[in-house]
Write a protein that holds these residues in place. Structure first.
Motif, PDB file in Angstrom:
ATOM      1  N   ASN A  29       2.716  -2.738 -30.793  1.00 19.10           N
ATOM      2  CA  ASN A  29       3.921  -3.492 -31.268  1.00 19.10           C
ATOM      3  C   ASN A  29       5.177  -2.916 -30.506  1.00 19.10           C
ATOM      4  O   ASN A  29       5.158  -1.966 -30.006  1.00 19.10           O
ATOM      5  N   ASP A  30       6.271  -3.910 -30.856  1.00 19.97           N
ATOM      6  CA  ASP A  30       7.569  -3.418 -30.168  1.00 19.97           C
ATOM      7  C   ASP A  30       8.258  -2.066 -30.851  1.00 19.97           C
ATOM      8  O   ASP A  30       8.729  -1.373 -30.099  1.00 19.97           O
ATOM      9  N   ASP A  31       7.972  -1.931 -32.083  1.00 20.43           N
ATOM     10  CA  ASP A  31       8.216  -0.487 -32.558  1.00 20.43           C
ATOM     11  C   ASP A  31       7.821   0.531 -32.042  1.00 20.43           C
ATOM     12  O   ASP A  31       8.355   1.539 -31.868  1.00 20.43           O
ATOM     13  N   PHE A  32       6.499   0.484 -31.767  1.00 16.94           N
ATOM     14  CA  PHE A  32       5.741   1.626 -31.151  1.00 16.94           C
ATOM     15  C   PHE A  32       6.271   1.730 -29.715  1.00 16.94           C
ATOM     16  O   PHE A  32       6.390   3.098 -29.327  1.00 16.94           O
ATOM     17  N   LYS A  71       9.127   1.275 -28.685  1.00 14.42           N
ATOM     18  CA  LYS A  71      10.545   2.031 -28.911  1.00 14.42           C
ATOM     19  C   LYS A  71      10.346   3.408 -28.859  1.00 14.42           C
ATOM     20  O   LYS A  71      11.030   4.302 -28.407  1.00 14.42           O
ATOM     21  N   LYS A  72       9.449   3.676 -29.811  1.00 18.08           N
ATOM     22  CA  LYS A  72       9.368   5.142 -30.339  1.00 18.08           C
ATOM     23  C   LYS A  72       8.852   5.996 -29.131  1.00 18.08           C
ATOM     24  O   LYS A  72       9.159   7.003 -28.754  1.00 18.08           O
ATOM     25  N   GLN A  77       9.078   5.185 -25.999  1.00 14.86           N
ATOM     26  CA  GLN A  77       9.975   5.145 -24.945  1.00 14.86           C
ATOM     27  C   GLN A  77      10.941   6.175 -25.202  1.00 14.86           C
ATOM     28  O   GLN A  77      11.603   6.940 -24.383  1.00 14.86           O
ATOM     29  N   GLU A  78      11.398   6.262 -26.469  1.00 17.57           N
ATOM     30  CA  GLU A  78      12.435   7.198 -27.090  1.00 17.57           C
ATOM     31  C   GLU A  78      11.710   8.758 -26.767  1.00 17.57           C
ATOM     32  O   GLU A  78      12.598   9.451 -26.053  1.00 17.57           O
ATOM     33  N   TYR A 127      -0.287  10.074 -30.328  1.00 18.12           N
ATOM     34  CA  TYR A 127      -0.086   8.574 -30.093  1.00 18.12           C
ATOM     35  C   TYR A 127      -1.165   8.157 -28.920  1.00 18.12           C
ATOM     36  O   TYR A 127      -1.164   7.209 -28.528  1.00 18.12           O
TER      37      TYR A 127
END
Length: 188
Positions: A116-119, A121-122, A124-125, A153
Motif C-alpha cells: 500500500n501507499d503508506d508502506f 512511503k515508509k 522510500q524514506e 520488511y
C-alpha cells in the motif's frame, strides 16, 4: 604481450602513453580554461590526499573543482575535463555513472508484492536515509538500514539498478531512463 607485440586500442593501434598513478592530464575533448596551472596544482594536491587515504579532503577538492571551475575528473583514465567531456565513449560511461549514482532508488516495476501507499512511503524514506548515509560515507548506518529493510520488511536493494523490491531480489531489472523517470514521477 608475451609475444613482443604491443597492445592496441580504439586509436588505430596507437597506445596512449602510460602515466604514473595520480598524474592527471587534460582531456583532448575538454573545453578551454584560463587557470589550467591552478587546476593541475589542485589535482596534484588531490592525488596526494588520495595516496595518503585522506579521502574526505580529496573529495572536497573534487567537489570544489566541479562547483568553482566546472572541472570533472575521470579517475579511470586519469583525465580531467572542463564540462565533463572525455570523448564519446567515456562520456557515455561517465554520464550513466552520474545518473545512477545520484538518481533516487525506486521500487522495481516487477516487484511481486504491491504494497500500500503508506508502506511504499515508509520504505522510500528508509531507502533515502540509507542513500544519505552512504553519501556521507557512513557505511555502518547504511548497512544497518539495509539489513533492517531485509529483516523487518523483506525488501531487497540493488544499488546498480537503483531499485528496491519486496519479496524477491530477482524481480529487479534494468529499465531505460524514460521508464525510470516515469516511475520516479509516480512515487512523488
Amino acid at each position: 604481450r608475451a609475444d613482443g607485440q604491443t597492445f592496441s586500442d580504439d586509436n588505430g593501434g596507437q597506445q596512449q602513453p602510460r602515466r604514473s598513478r595520480g598524474q592527471y592530464v587534460k582531456s583532448e575533448y575538454s573545453s578551454p580554461i584560463e587557470d589550467e596551472e591552478l587546476i593541475q596544482k589542485l589535482l596534484d594536491e588531490r592525488s596526494k590526499y588520495k595516496a595518503s587515504r585522506i579521502y574526505k579532503k580529496a573529495d572536497e577538492i573534487r567537489d570544489g573543482l566541479i562547483s568553482q571551475y566546472n572541472v570533472y575528473i575521470d579517475d579511470k583514465v586519469q583525465e580531467w575535463s572542463v564540462g565533463g567531456n572525455f570523448g564519446h565513449r567515456q562520456q557515455l560511461l561517465t554520464v550513466k555513472k552520474k545518473q545512477n549514482r545520484f538518481s533516487e532508488m525506486i521500487m522495481a516495476p516487477n516487484s511481486p508484492t504491491v504494497p500500500n501507499d503508506d508502506f511504499i512511503k515508509k520504505i522510500q524514506e528508509l531507502v533515502n536515509t540509507r542513500d544519505a548515509a552512504r553519501g556521507d560515507r557512513d557505511f555502518i548506518t547504511a548497512d544497518q538500514i539495509k539489513e533492517d529493510l531485509l529483516d523487518r520488511y523483506n525488501v531487497y536493494l540493488n544499488d546498480k539498478y537503483r531499485q528496491w523490491s519486496v519479496g524477491r531480489p530477482d524481480s529487479i531489472v534494468e529499465v531505460d531512463d524514460e521508464q525510470n523517470n516515469n516511475n520516479n514521477n509516480n512515487i512523488e
